[in-house]
Design an enzyme around this catalytic site. Structure first.
Site, PDB file in Angstrom:
ATOM      1  CD  GLU A  22      -3.047  -1.019  -0.026  1.00 18.14           C
ATOM      2  OE1 GLU A  22      -2.952   0.260  -0.325  1.00 18.14           O
ATOM      3  OE2 GLU A  22      -3.928  -1.618  -0.237  1.00 18.14           O
ATOM      4  N   PRO A  43       7.807  -8.590  -6.404  1.00 20.78           N
ATOM      5  CG  PRO A  43       9.067  -9.961  -5.006  1.00 20.78           C
ATOM      6  CD  PRO A  43       8.792  -8.559  -5.193  1.00 20.78           C
ATOM      7  N   PRO A 227     -23.207  31.592  15.530  1.00 19.15           N
ATOM      8  CG  PRO A 227     -22.321  29.663  16.539  1.00 19.15           C
ATOM      9  CD  PRO A 227     -22.276  30.316  15.481  1.00 19.15           C
ATOM     10  CG  ASP A 250     -26.446  42.881  13.795  1.00 16.40           C
ATOM     11  OD1 ASP A 250     -25.432  42.240  14.662  1.00 16.40           O
ATOM     12  OD2 ASP A 250     -27.149  42.466  13.174  1.00 16.40           O
ATOM     13  CE  LYS A 272     -32.594  49.102  10.910  1.00 12.44           C
ATOM     14  NZ  LYS A 272     -33.350  48.932   9.657  1.00 12.44           N
TER      15      LYS A 272
END
Length: 285
Positions: A22, A43, A227, A250, A272
């Site tokens: 791998e 091999p 948040p 704001d 606001k």
């Protein structure tokens, strides 16, 4: 520096990977992404490697390594898991002055494979001289988030107009200022937003006018504060906040988020609440 950092052009050039597991397959995959012609010497092959061979992506020589396998190669990687074979590959490659990498054995390497942030054609390589590869991978993970995928598209756009810029701006200093304005201004943001056609037209307009900056048209971005936790901002939101000349905010935006805004940016409070409007909507607009 323990190593001289360099990028090798292996496009359509023969490279050898010794090993069939791998790890060897992953190294072969990196070479394939760079356009190399890859030969595996082993091999036997793992299933993933066998699939690459079956698809015709790599060649396979079913044999134990021999110095003859280095003939015609421009680069060699040994990833066999057998220390004796890896040492043999290193010695044979060094005798031929071939660049050689032996996985997890920096003492046998003439080059090391860095951790890579791929934003082709922009490539960032992070190395630790073979001493702390896990640390290099951690740094790569951090950089992955900070470098937008679209930087590759931005670099490709710049490459398409590079010669025109050299003709339009004769001296190095003016070209440098021109490209800095492109990479840090609205043209870059167009690319980041996926508006590549608009970015191309804007860049062409700047070049045709022979000016170093795009026309003075502002861009407005709406950034959601989520948040209220600065750690939950997106990377793009943070980048825009740190580039903005003016920030309108704001009462829902906390100090922690405002601390991330560019220090010299103009800040306008437009909060606001019921019966208490800091600015009328028309003035905000």
């Amino acid at each position: 520096m323990d190593y001289f950092p360099v990028f090798l052009d292996v496009r359509n050039r023969p490279c050898l990977v010794v090993g069939g597991g791998e790890v060897a397959t992953r190294k072969a995959g990196l070479l394939l992404k760079s356009g190399a012609r890859v030969t595996l010497v082993a091999p036997a092959l793992c299933e993933t490697a066998a699939q690459r061979v079956e698809r015709g992506e790599v060649l396979h020589v079913r044999a134990r390594f021999s110095p003859e396998h280095l003939r015609g190669m421009v680069l060699v990687i040994a990833a066999t898991g057998d220390a004796a074979v890896n040492e043999e590959v290193s010695a044979a490659a060094n005798a031929l002055h071939l660049p050689v990498n032996v996985v997890d054995s920096p003492q046998l390497c003439s080059f090391v494979v860095p951790s890579i942030v791929d934003r082709s054609p922009v490539i960032v390589a992070i190395g630790s001289s073979g001493k702390a590869p896990v640390l290099a991978r951690l740094l790569r993970t951090r950089l992955e988030g900070w470098i937008p995928q679209a930087y590759g598209k931005l670099a490709a756009l710049a490459g398409a107009f590079r010669e025109q810029a050299k003709c339009r701006f004769a001296d190095v200093e003016s070209r440098r200022r021109f490209w800095e304005n492109v990479f840090e201004g609205p043209i870059a943001e167009m690319v980041f937003c996926g508006r590549e056609t608009a970015a191309r037209h804007a860049l062409l307009d700047v070049l045709n006018r022979g000016e170093g900056k795009p026309r003075g048209v502002g861009e407005v971005y709406l950034v959601g504060a989520g948040p209220g936790n600065p750690d939950l901002l997106t990377f793009r939101a943070l980048r825009l906040m740190q580039k903005a000349d003016v920030v309108v905010y704001d009462h829902l935006v906390g100090d922690g988020i405002l601390d991330l805004v560019r220090r010299d940016a103009q800040r306008i409070y437009a909060g606001k609440q019921a019966g208490n409007h800091a600015l009328p909507q028309e003035e905000i607009n």
